[in-house]
Design a protein around this motif. Sequence first.
Motif, PDB file in Angstrom:
ATOM      1  N   GLU A 334       0.854  -1.183   0.000  1.00  3.02           N
ATOM      2  CA  GLU A 334       0.000   0.000   0.000  1.00  3.02           C
ATOM      3  C   GLU A 334       0.889   1.231   0.000  1.00  3.02           C
ATOM      4  OE1 GLU A 334      -3.424   2.174   2.778  1.00  3.02           O
ATOM      5  OE2 GLU A 334      -2.557   0.237   3.377  1.00  3.02           O
ATOM      6  N   LYS A 335       0.557   2.180  -0.848  1.00  2.00           N
ATOM      7  CA  LYS A 335       1.322   3.420  -0.914  1.00  2.00           C
ATOM      8  C   LYS A 335       0.635   4.472  -0.057  1.00  2.00           C
ATOM      9  CE  LYS A 335       3.801   6.229  -4.338  1.00  2.00           C
ATOM     10  NZ  LYS A 335       4.007   6.463  -5.783  1.00  2.00           N
ATOM     11  N   LEU A 336       1.401   5.109   0.806  1.00  2.00           N
ATOM     12  CA  LEU A 336       0.862   6.094   1.734  1.00  2.00           C
ATOM     13  C   LEU A 336       1.479   7.458   1.471  1.00  2.00           C
ATOM     14  CD1 LEU A 336       1.077   4.077   5.092  1.00  2.00           C
ATOM     15  CD2 LEU A 336      -0.877   4.254   3.549  1.00  2.00           C
ATOM     16  N   PHE A 337       0.630   8.502   1.563  1.00  2.00           N
ATOM     17  CA  PHE A 337       1.100   9.888   1.547  1.00  2.00           C
ATOM     18  C   PHE A 337       0.769  10.469   2.924  1.00  2.00           C
ATOM     19  CE2 PHE A 337      -0.017   8.853  -2.843  1.00  2.00           C
ATOM     20  CZ  PHE A 337       1.160   9.189  -3.497  1.00  2.00           C
ATOM     21  N   VAL A 338       1.784  10.958   3.619  1.00  2.00           N
ATOM     22  CA  VAL A 338       1.619  11.343   5.023  1.00  2.00           C
ATOM     23  C   VAL A 338       2.129  12.762   5.239  1.00  2.00           C
ATOM     24  CG1 VAL A 338       2.215  10.791   7.415  1.00  2.00           C
ATOM     25  CG2 VAL A 338       1.860   8.938   5.760  1.00  2.00           C
ATOM     26  N   VAL A 339       1.316  13.561   5.958  1.00  2.00           N
ATOM     27  CA  VAL A 339       1.717  14.896   6.387  1.00  2.00           C
ATOM     28  C   VAL A 339       1.659  14.914   7.915  1.00  2.00           C
ATOM     29  CG1 VAL A 339       1.156  17.355   6.395  1.00  2.00           C
ATOM     30  CG2 VAL A 339       0.879  16.009   4.306  1.00  2.00           C
ATOM     31  N   ASN A 340       2.780  15.235   8.542  1.00  2.29           N
ATOM     32  CA  ASN A 340       2.840  15.317   9.995  1.00  2.29           C
ATOM     33  C   ASN A 340       2.933  16.775  10.416  1.00  2.29           C
ATOM     34  OD1 ASN A 340       2.756  12.531  10.538  1.00  2.29           O
ATOM     35  ND2 ASN A 340       4.941  12.341  10.102  1.00  2.29           N
ATOM     36  N   LYS A 357       4.582  25.626   4.246  1.00  3.58           N
ATOM     37  CA  LYS A 357       4.574  24.414   3.426  1.00  3.58           C
ATOM     38  C   LYS A 357       5.125  23.232   4.215  1.00  3.58           C
ATOM     39  CE  LYS A 357       6.175  22.669  -1.058  1.00  3.58           C
ATOM     40  NZ  LYS A 357       6.969  22.976  -2.271  1.00  3.58           N
ATOM     41  N   ASP A 358       4.418  22.106   4.148  1.00  2.00           N
ATOM     42  CA  ASP A 358       4.844  20.866   4.815  1.00  2.00           C
ATOM     43  C   ASP A 358       5.325  19.853   3.785  1.00  2.00           C
ATOM     44  OD1 ASP A 358       4.086  21.778   7.291  1.00  2.00           O
ATOM     45  OD2 ASP A 358       2.045  21.014   7.101  1.00  2.00           O
ATOM     46  N   PRO A 359       6.300  19.017   4.125  1.00  2.00           N
ATOM     47  CA  PRO A 359       6.667  17.917   3.228  1.00  2.00           C
ATOM     48  C   PRO A 359       5.590  16.832   3.255  1.00  2.00           C
ATOM     49  CG  PRO A 359       7.932  17.786   5.252  1.00  2.00           C
ATOM     50  CD  PRO A 359       7.167  19.074   5.308  1.00  2.00           C
ATOM     51  N   ILE A 421       2.640  16.775  -4.855  1.00  2.00           N
ATOM     52  CA  ILE A 421       1.604  16.999  -3.843  1.00  2.00           C
ATOM     53  C   ILE A 421       2.085  18.095  -2.899  1.00  2.00           C
ATOM     54  CG2 ILE A 421       0.169  15.940  -2.072  1.00  2.00           C
ATOM     55  CD1 ILE A 421       0.789  13.240  -3.366  1.00  2.00           C
ATOM     56  N   ILE A 422       1.269  19.112  -2.724  1.00  3.36           N
ATOM     57  CA  ILE A 422       1.614  20.262  -1.892  1.00  3.36           C
ATOM     58  C   ILE A 422       0.703  20.277  -0.669  1.00  3.36           C
ATOM     59  CG2 ILE A 422       1.826  22.777  -1.791  1.00  3.36           C
ATOM     60  CD1 ILE A 422       3.775  21.400  -3.696  1.00  3.36           C
ATOM     61  N   ALA A 423       1.297  20.501   0.503  1.00  3.30           N
ATOM     62  CA  ALA A 423       0.538  20.625   1.746  1.00  3.30           C
ATOM     63  C   ALA A 423       0.947  21.921   2.439  1.00  3.30           C
ATOM     64  CB  ALA A 423       0.803  19.429   2.659  1.00  3.30           C
ATOM     65  N   GLN A 424      -0.062  22.684   2.902  1.00  2.00           N
ATOM     66  CA  GLN A 424       0.190  23.949   3.587  1.00  2.00           C
ATOM     67  C   GLN A 424      -0.658  24.030   4.848  1.00  2.00           C
ATOM     68  OE1 GLN A 424      -0.701  26.686   0.315  1.00  2.00           O
ATOM     69  NE2 GLN A 424       1.477  27.151   0.106  1.00  2.00           N
ATOM     70  N   HIS A 425       0.001  24.458   5.936  1.00  2.00           N
ATOM     71  CA  HIS A 425      -0.655  24.622   7.235  1.00  2.00           C
ATOM     72  C   HIS A 425      -0.890  26.103   7.527  1.00  2.00           C
ATOM     73  CE1 HIS A 425      -0.213  20.487   8.750  1.00  2.00           C
ATOM     74  NE2 HIS A 425      -0.989  20.885   9.758  1.00  2.00           N
ATOM     75  N   LYS A 426      -2.005  26.356   8.228  1.00  2.00           N
ATOM     76  CA  LYS A 426      -2.288  27.730   8.626  1.00  2.00           C
ATOM     77  C   LYS A 426      -3.244  27.716   9.819  1.00  2.00           C
ATOM     78  CE  LYS A 426      -3.925  32.151   6.743  1.00  2.00           C
ATOM     79  NZ  LYS A 426      -4.496  32.812   5.535  1.00  2.00           N
ATOM     80  N   GLU A 443      -6.247  25.158   9.343  1.00  2.00           N
ATOM     81  CA  GLU A 443      -6.600  24.879   7.944  1.00  2.00           C
ATOM     82  C   GLU A 443      -5.399  24.227   7.263  1.00  2.00           C
ATOM     83  OE1 GLU A 443      -8.886  27.871   5.479  1.00  2.00           O
ATOM     84  OE2 GLU A 443      -6.921  27.948   4.491  1.00  2.00           O
ATOM     85  N   VAL A 444      -5.649  23.063   6.659  1.00  2.00           N
ATOM     86  CA  VAL A 444      -4.611  22.340   5.926  1.00  2.00           C
ATOM     87  C   VAL A 444      -5.070  22.215   4.478  1.00  2.00           C
ATOM     88  CG1 VAL A 444      -3.227  20.249   5.751  1.00  2.00           C
ATOM     89  CG2 VAL A 444      -3.991  21.046   7.993  1.00  2.00           C
ATOM     90  N   THR A 445      -4.327  22.814   3.571  1.00  2.00           N
ATOM     91  CA  THR A 445      -4.669  22.784   2.149  1.00  2.00           C
ATOM     92  C   THR A 445      -3.786  21.762   1.438  1.00  2.00           C
ATOM     93  OG1 THR A 445      -5.307  25.112   2.194  1.00  2.00           O
ATOM     94  CG2 THR A 445      -4.843  24.144   0.041  1.00  2.00           C
TER      95      THR A 445
END
Length: 505
Positions: A334-340, A357-359, A421-426, A443-445
Amino acid sequence: MKIPQPTRTSRLVRLAFAIATLSIVAIAAYSATSKRGIQPQEKESSRPTPSDQATTLNDQTDLNVTVYNSNIALIRDVRQLTVPTGIFRLKFEDIAATVNPATVHFRSLTDPEKLNVIEQNYEYDLLEPAKLLHKYVGKEVTLVRSYMDNGTTKHEEVKATLLADNHGPVWKIGNDIVTGIYAEGYRFPEVPANLFDRPTLLMSLDNSGGRKHQIEASYLASNLAWNADYVLTVAREDKAADLDGWVTLSNNSGTAFHNARLQLVAGDLNRLPQNGLRAMDEAGMAKAMPAATPQFQQENFSEYHLYTLGRRTSVEDKETKQISLLQGSGVPVEKLFVVNGQSFYYHNYQNPGSPLKDPVMVFYKFKNEEKAGLGMPLPAGNVRVYQKDSKGGVLFIGEDHIDHTPKDETITVHIGNAFDIIAQHKQTDFKKIAPNVYEMEFEVTLRNHKDTPITVQVNEPIGGSWEMLSSTYKFTKTAAFAAQFQVPVDKSGTSVLKYRVRVTY
């Protein structure tokens, strides 16, 4: 009455008689000393005499090498010997140079009660040019040098006494004291008694039985190590993979092991601090072709796992060898995409009001179970991941390290961060409700630039005693201070995770 005075002749007779008497006493004392086995000014030497016994690999009948994944190995060396009766010395040669002498155990398998060890020495001062020269301080050596004479190279030998060898030799040649590079080579009359051409155990033994013995010497040696290496080849659609496991064995012990029964022990072995051990040399990985069937038999051993190679093998000194450990085909992955999320994301000090921006980390997850073609306890090691491209070529896509993994446990391998894939925290709101009670909104975009839909696992840390007031996606409380969201994102699409929490500190 007048006493006659002794004449000169009579005095000489008496003196000769006294000297003869003293000589007889000295000879008698020397004879008594010799009978007790004590020689005047005799100095014990650890170097074997020509009558001492010696054993080499030619006498070896069996060899077992058990390597632990903590840079040590247990060597069990069995040899067939013919030895004299009584007390004698044995040169046990061809042992590992990194042997720990305190761990040596020597016994006769034929008649253990009749062959006993009285004393043993480990001789590790090995024969080297620098050491050989240093041993000749105060002695005469022949210097060999070349010189030109009318265009012709000639050689000469010069007798010289080595006065000192501190940061370079100092010679006495005739009446001159000479330093610097004077000779191209040296000739020595013999090898000093305390230099050995190979690591040697020198044992004093007492044999009260027969002359033929099968003996076993066991000892611990360092700079023998092994680790597991794995190759995970993922199919193009990210649903299945092949897993190949390899044992990588490195030998830097100073000796070779031929036709040995090889065993490997995996586990966290408790050891005392080791002093004076040389660090293991770096070695390149040997390449080998995959084996058709598993070569190692696995079994539980105390709190560890023992892997026994089903055939004998040889490991040369300064060699790295790879042996196939396992093969699994069509393993479901299974392939996982994870934002911590992390607490410092909640405040952007450099650019207030802008998201951070988060990895987006990428993992492959699979289960070590028998129905997936695995099920063997997997030793700790490095996992290198490959995947086929659109033309069928295999490309390297990342690597990770796994710990010892029992059967039926899940393995997660981190291969890197997602490119598309881009992840942004606010943090969008902060309000004090009562003393020590606050409400916060985040808010996580997530933006997906891939041509396939994905799901991103978002892990959010939340401090204090908290209550989730609202969220745009379902959450799971994964720990006392953490919440997890599964956020789907369409291909070339955007998803926004919003959640509000009430926290009491």
